[in-house]
Design a protein around this motif. Structure first.
Motif, short mmCIF file in Angstrom:
data_model
loop_
_atom_site.label_atom_id
_atom_site.label_comp_id
_atom_site.label_asym_id
_atom_site.label_seq_id
_atom_site.Cartn_x
_atom_site.Cartn_y
_atom_site.Cartn_z
N GLU A 14 0.83 -1.21 0.00
CA GLU A 14 0.00 0.00 0.00
C GLU A 14 0.86 1.26 0.00
O GLU A 14 0.48 2.29 -0.56
CB GLU A 14 -0.91 0.00 1.23
CG GLU A 14 -2.01 -1.07 1.15
CD GLU A 14 -2.82 -1.15 2.43
OE1 GLU A 14 -3.89 -1.79 2.40
OE2 GLU A 14 -2.39 -0.56 3.45
N SER A 15 2.03 1.17 0.60
CA SER A 15 2.92 2.32 0.68
C SER A 15 3.65 2.59 -0.63
O SER A 15 3.93 3.74 -0.96
CB SER A 15 3.95 2.10 1.80
OG SER A 15 4.87 3.16 1.86
N THR A 16 3.96 1.53 -1.37
CA THR A 16 4.78 1.68 -2.58
C THR A 16 4.04 1.46 -3.88
O THR A 16 4.45 1.95 -4.93
CB THR A 16 5.96 0.70 -2.56
OG1 THR A 16 5.44 -0.65 -2.61
CG2 THR A 16 6.80 0.88 -1.30
N GLY A 17 2.93 0.70 -3.83
CA GLY A 17 2.21 0.38 -5.06
C GLY A 17 2.85 -0.75 -5.84
O GLY A 17 2.37 -1.11 -6.92
N ALA A 18 3.91 -1.32 -5.33
CA ALA A 18 4.57 -2.43 -6.00
C ALA A 18 3.77 -3.71 -5.83
O ALA A 18 2.88 -3.80 -4.98
CB ALA A 18 5.98 -2.62 -5.43
N GLY A 19 4.08 -4.74 -6.64
CA GLY A 19 3.37 -6.00 -6.58
C GLY A 19 3.60 -6.74 -5.26
O GLY A 19 4.61 -6.54 -4.58
N THR A 121 3.35 -14.77 -14.71
CA THR A 121 3.44 -13.76 -13.64
C THR A 121 2.05 -13.36 -13.19
O THR A 121 1.13 -13.28 -14.00
CB THR A 121 4.19 -12.50 -14.16
OG1 THR A 121 5.46 -12.88 -14.67
CG2 THR A 121 4.36 -11.48 -13.04
N VAL A 122 1.90 -13.12 -11.89
CA VAL A 122 0.62 -12.62 -11.38
C VAL A 122 0.33 -11.29 -12.07
O VAL A 122 1.20 -10.42 -12.16
CB VAL A 122 0.66 -12.42 -9.86
CG1 VAL A 122 -0.64 -11.79 -9.36
CG2 VAL A 122 0.88 -13.76 -9.17
N PHE A 123 -0.88 -11.12 -12.58
CA PHE A 123 -1.20 -9.95 -13.40
C PHE A 123 -0.93 -8.65 -12.66
O PHE A 123 -0.45 -7.68 -13.26
CB PHE A 123 -2.66 -9.99 -13.86
CG PHE A 123 -2.99 -8.89 -14.83
CD1 PHE A 123 -2.76 -9.06 -16.18
CD2 PHE A 123 -3.48 -7.67 -14.38
CE1 PHE A 123 -3.03 -8.03 -17.08
CE2 PHE A 123 -3.76 -6.64 -15.27
CZ PHE A 123 -3.52 -6.83 -16.63
N ALA A 128 2.09 -3.70 -12.59
CA ALA A 128 2.92 -2.75 -11.85
C ALA A 128 4.26 -2.52 -12.54
O ALA A 128 4.79 -1.40 -12.55
CB ALA A 128 3.13 -3.26 -10.42
N THR A 129 4.79 -3.57 -13.12
CA THR A 129 6.05 -3.46 -13.85
C THR A 129 5.88 -2.56 -15.07
O THR A 129 6.75 -1.74 -15.39
CB THR A 129 6.55 -4.84 -14.30
OG1 THR A 129 6.73 -5.66 -13.15
CG2 THR A 129 7.87 -4.74 -15.05
N THR A 133 7.77 0.92 -16.00
CA THR A 133 8.48 1.06 -17.27
C THR A 133 7.98 2.26 -18.07
O THR A 133 8.77 3.06 -18.59
CB THR A 133 8.31 -0.22 -18.13
OG1 THR A 133 8.83 -1.33 -17.40
CG2 THR A 133 9.05 -0.08 -19.44
N ILE A 134 6.66 2.40 -18.15
CA ILE A 134 6.08 3.49 -18.94
C ILE A 134 6.20 4.82 -18.22
O ILE A 134 6.35 5.88 -18.85
CB ILE A 134 4.61 3.15 -19.28
CG1 ILE A 134 4.58 1.94 -20.23
CG2 ILE A 134 3.89 4.34 -19.91
CD1 ILE A 134 3.20 1.40 -20.52
N GLY A 135 6.17 4.79 -16.88
CA GLY A 135 6.43 6.00 -16.12
C GLY A 135 5.22 6.88 -15.87
O GLY A 135 5.37 8.06 -15.58
N GLU A 136 4.02 6.33 -16.01
CA GLU A 136 2.80 7.07 -15.68
C GLU A 136 1.86 6.16 -14.90
O GLU A 136 1.96 4.94 -14.97
CB GLU A 136 2.08 7.54 -16.95
CG GLU A 136 2.67 8.76 -17.57
CD GLU A 136 1.71 9.43 -18.56
OE1 GLU A 136 2.15 10.39 -19.21
OE2 GLU A 136 0.54 9.01 -18.68
N ASN A 137 0.94 6.79 -14.18
CA ASN A 137 -0.10 6.02 -13.52
C ASN A 137 -0.99 5.39 -14.59
O ASN A 137 -1.52 6.09 -15.45
CB ASN A 137 -0.94 6.91 -12.61
CG ASN A 137 -2.00 6.13 -11.86
OD1 ASN A 137 -1.83 4.94 -11.59
ND2 ASN A 137 -3.08 6.81 -11.53
N LEU A 138 -1.14 4.09 -14.56
CA LEU A 138 -2.00 3.36 -15.50
C LEU A 138 -3.09 2.65 -14.71
O LEU A 138 -2.84 2.16 -13.62
CB LEU A 138 -1.19 2.34 -16.30
CG LEU A 138 0.07 2.85 -17.02
CD1 LEU A 138 0.76 1.69 -17.73
CD2 LEU A 138 -0.27 3.96 -18.00
#
Length: 355
Positions: A14-19, A121-123, A128-129, A133-138
């Motif tokens: 929740e703090s980082t948004g990473a998988g 890989t878990v979706f 998140a990857t 890579t793209i550098g924007e919120n998706l």
């Protein structure tokens, strides 16, 4: 070695948004040190999503994937922050791969989607990857899938700018009719993309909505007539009704009786009334269904033949193919519907980035 709890993984996520799996691995690699794990994720570029997650994603692409069998089709909307990213090849491929994956996995919600596996890989981690890579919120904002049953057909269309996508499904009397109707259904999707109906049929309109819009439509006509009167031009006729919902059997019988009385007054032979009245009834319905023509696909006049409604065109096509066609499913996505893009000047944007 420190114990890595589910709660600590959830907090880091929740703090980082990473998988989830990336968070767990980061905590393992840092022996449970929360701040060190955050730093490690940032170093790997996996923590970027969190910083961007509060920025509105209202650009992006709508994508449509139709199975070659014309038995299943999926439309999705994946948002980004800027229209520039919508032209990015990586983002374009992401939308295509995601739409196909949604169809293959048969998921119905974004929560279900995030738990699926794509390319091993878990979706959620995969996505998140891509964000990093793209550098924007998706954001996978929404998606829908239509399926055709036995003797059915479904097709779709996405406009060339990737901002509008449509799916339409139909039931037919046979597989032969369904196969022959595929291109016709796609043409109807193109019509819907341009004319923006919100519903398939007037039967989907809420009574309260119809009542409210009746008042609005009549008020608009009154205002137009004030201007037409000032310009000394013919005034628009005020409709008695605005939707087929309001045209009960009794209303139509009364209209028919008035038409018969008028024909009699004109001295028209009674034996030809049956040839005249059906056309007059069609005109009466058209004049009194303005709301349906605006909001419902079947009541709209076809862009390729504006003398006929979609319902009439479908009926004619079915006769041409020697079968029956009934439209039973309709989905239309337009990019950013319901989202309000934040206004932000360049200076504010730079200041926000420096925080």
């Amino acid at each position: 070695m420190a114990e890595i709890t589910a709660a600590s993984v959830k907090e880091l996520r929740e703090s980082t948004g990473a998988g989830m799996m990336d968070c767990k691995k980061a905590l393992v690699d840092t022996d449970g040190d929360f701040e060190a794990a955050k730093d490690l994720l940032r170093e790997k570029g996996l923590g970027k999503a969190a910083k961007k997650a509060d920025r509105l994603a209202s650009e992006g692409l709508v994508n449509v994937f139709v199975d070659p069998s014309l038995k299943i089709a999926t439309v999705s909307e994946i948002n980004a922050e800027t229209d520039f990213v919508a032209k990015n090849e990586g983002f374009i491929n992401l939308t295509k791969d995601t739409t196909a994956h949604i169809q293959t996995t048969n998921v119905e919600t974004t929560e279900e989607l995030m738990k699926t596996t794509i390319n091993g890989t878990v979706f959620e981690e995969y996505f998140a990857t891509k964000v990093a890579t793209i550098g924007e919120n998706l954001v996978v904002r929404r998606f829908a899938t239509l399926k055709a049953g036995a003797n059915g057909v479904v097709n779709g269309y996405v406009h060339s700018n990737g901002r509008v996508g449509v799916l339409i499904a139909a039931n037919c009397d046979s597989e032969k009719t369904a196969a022959a109707a595929g291109e016709f259904i796609r043409n109807l999707c193109m019509h819907a993309a341009a004319m923006k109906p919100s519903f398939l049929s007037y039967t989907e309109l809420d009574a309260e909505f119809v009542e409210k819009e009746t008042v609005g439509i009549k008020a608009d006509i009154e205002k137009e007539n004030e201007e037409l009167k000032r310009l000394q031009k013919p005034l628009k006729r005020m409709p008695l009704f605005v939707s087929r919902v309001q045209l009960t059997d009794a209303v139509l019988e009364d209209a028919k009786a008035e038409m018969q009385a008028e024909l009699k007054a004109q001295g028209k032979p009674e034996q030809i009334w049956d040839k005249i009245i059906p056309g007059q009834i069609d005109r009466f319905i058209a004049d009194n269904t303005q709301l349906d023509q605006q909001y419902t696909l079947l009541s709209q006049f076809y862009v390729m033949d504006d003398k006929k409604t979609i319902a009439q065109v479908v009926e004619e096509k079915a006769k041409e193919l020697g079968g029956k066609i009934e439209l039973v499913g309709y989905v239309r996505f337009e990019l950013g519907e319901g989202l309000e893009k934040k206004a932000c000047d360049f200076a504010s944007e730079v200041a926000e980035q420096l925080k």
